[in-house]
Scaffold this active site. Structure first.
Site, mmCIF file in Angstrom:
data_model
loop_
_atom_site.group_PDB
_atom_site.id
_atom_site.type_symbol
_atom_site.label_atom_id
_atom_site.label_comp_id
_atom_site.label_asym_id
_atom_site.label_seq_id
_atom_site.Cartn_x
_atom_site.Cartn_y
_atom_site.Cartn_z
ATOM 1 N N CYS A 116 -16.514 -58.049 67.946
ATOM 2 C CA CYS A 116 -17.869 -58.582 67.795
ATOM 3 C C CYS A 116 -18.567 -57.959 66.590
ATOM 4 O O CYS A 116 -19.010 -56.803 66.657
ATOM 5 C CB CYS A 116 -18.675 -58.333 69.072
ATOM 6 S SG CYS A 116 -20.368 -58.941 69.001
ATOM 7 N N CYS A 137 -22.280 -57.215 67.203
ATOM 8 C CA CYS A 137 -22.499 -56.034 68.043
ATOM 9 C C CYS A 137 -22.241 -54.729 67.292
ATOM 10 O O CYS A 137 -23.015 -53.776 67.403
ATOM 11 C CB CYS A 137 -21.574 -56.074 69.266
ATOM 12 S SG CYS A 137 -21.593 -57.604 70.211
ATOM 13 N N ASP A 138 -21.141 -54.678 66.539
ATOM 14 C CA ASP A 138 -20.628 -53.400 66.075
ATOM 15 C C ASP A 138 -20.674 -53.161 64.569
ATOM 16 O O ASP A 138 -20.365 -52.048 64.117
ATOM 17 C CB ASP A 138 -19.179 -53.236 66.549
ATOM 18 C CG ASP A 138 -19.074 -53.189 68.066
ATOM 19 O OD1 ASP A 138 -20.072 -52.808 68.713
ATOM 20 O OD2 ASP A 138 -18.012 -53.541 68.605
#
Length: 323
Positions: A149, A152-153
């Site tokens: 992701c 997300c990251d």
């Protein structure tokens, strides 16, 4: 640091197999939990059903993009969600699997314990899973350099070298996003690009992007965290090592929608089609989270979709005049 919280099983007295519920949420991730919370607050006879509390959050280490929580361990977030659900006395049936779903006068949900649940409205939030490369080291370095992701990251890899595995539009979009954050982005794909030509041209013009096509990733290597990948150049049949701080695997997503095949409309990727009310093609049946055709697979989006589904279900019941 990961925390291992023990999840108490609900008292069996809370589960009524004889009654027809107003609202059942299937899935113990953010979408299902928030859907059940909103339905309970609306006064609906509600039940939350699933196997593992937390859903896909159990496959995440840290979350730093959920408003108000800052950088938080995913297991702590699960515990906070659980405490909120428990405080509102939302009945939960855990450690059961749904074997089939049918729509007659009401929705009938068959469970692997032999019981059948009935409900007027249903929220399907069984999520999905990212496709994996299935190579040595991938699981060992999950959340230690291996990610699925970018949204997300990506911030964790600021000014670092990262690899993107894949050659479709999602991988190409990931490269563009990462190029703004990382010092260098290397895209590795086992064949040729499959994305839009305009995006491919844009990527080729980026000064900090390196491209390896006809190249297969064989293994993720590392020590405490990932240090790089071993690859095979399929044109020359030679192996080499690409040193990197992380790898984003962008080769697709597998929605857990099989229980609804033949009942609701799915897209070509087997994702459940929903409208802005999270309504599926079947009245009274809603879907939320990673199992839907919303392209943005994010915790906060899944959480909000669960709320929308519960509010839509409340309106549906009120319009029918059910009591």
């Amino acid at each position: 640091m990961m925390f291992n919280f023990q999840i108490e099983k609900p008292k069996t007295a809370l589960i009524d197999y004889q009654t027809t519920y107003d609202f059942i949420a299937l899935g113990l991730g953010p979408a299902g939990m928030n859907g059940a919370l909103y339905a309970k607050r609306k006064g609906l006879k509600t039940l939350l059903v699933g196997y593992d509390l937390g859903g896909q959050l159990n496959n995440t280490s840290d979350v730093d993009n959920y408003l108000g929580l800052g950088n938080v361990d995913a297991s702590v977030m699960i515990q906070k969600f659980k405490e909120h659900i428990t405080a509102l006395e939302v009945p939960m049936l855990t450690e059961v699997k749904v074997t089939s779903i049918q729509k007659n006068d009401v929705f009938e949900i068959s469970l692997d314990n032999g019981e059948i649940l009935k409900t007027k409205t249903l929220l399907y939030a069984f999520g999905g899973n990212p496709r994996k490369l299935g190579i040595p080291g991938e699981q060992a370095y999950a959340s230690k350099g291996v990610s699925y992701c970018v949204t997300c990251d990506a911030p964790f890899f600021k000014k670092k070298h990262v690899i993107v595995a894949g050659g479709g539009n999602s991988a190409l979009d990931a490269v563009i996003d990462l190029s703004r954050i990382a010092s260098k982005v290397t895209i590795v794909h086992r064949s040729q690009f499959k994305g839009d030509q305009t995006t491919i041209d844009q990527i080729k013009a980026l000064p900090n992007v390196d491209i390896h096509l006809e190249t297969q990733i064989l293994e993720v290597q590392g020590d405490i965290t990932m240090t790089g990948v071993r690859v095979l150049d399929k044109k020359t049949q030679t192996e080499s090592f690409i040193e990197a701080d992380g790898i984003f695997i962008e080769i697709g997503h597998i929605p857990n929608s099989s229980l609804l095949e033949g009942l609701v409309d799915l897209n070509d990727a087997k994702e459940i089609k929903v409208d802005r009310f999270q309504q599926t093609s079947v009245p009274g049946l809603y879907a939320a989270g990673d199992v839907t055709d919303n392209p943005n697979k994010q915790i906060i989006i899944a959480t909000s979709e669960g709320a929308v589904a519960a509010l839509s279900a409340t309106s549906f019941i009120n319009q029918k005049g059910d009591k």
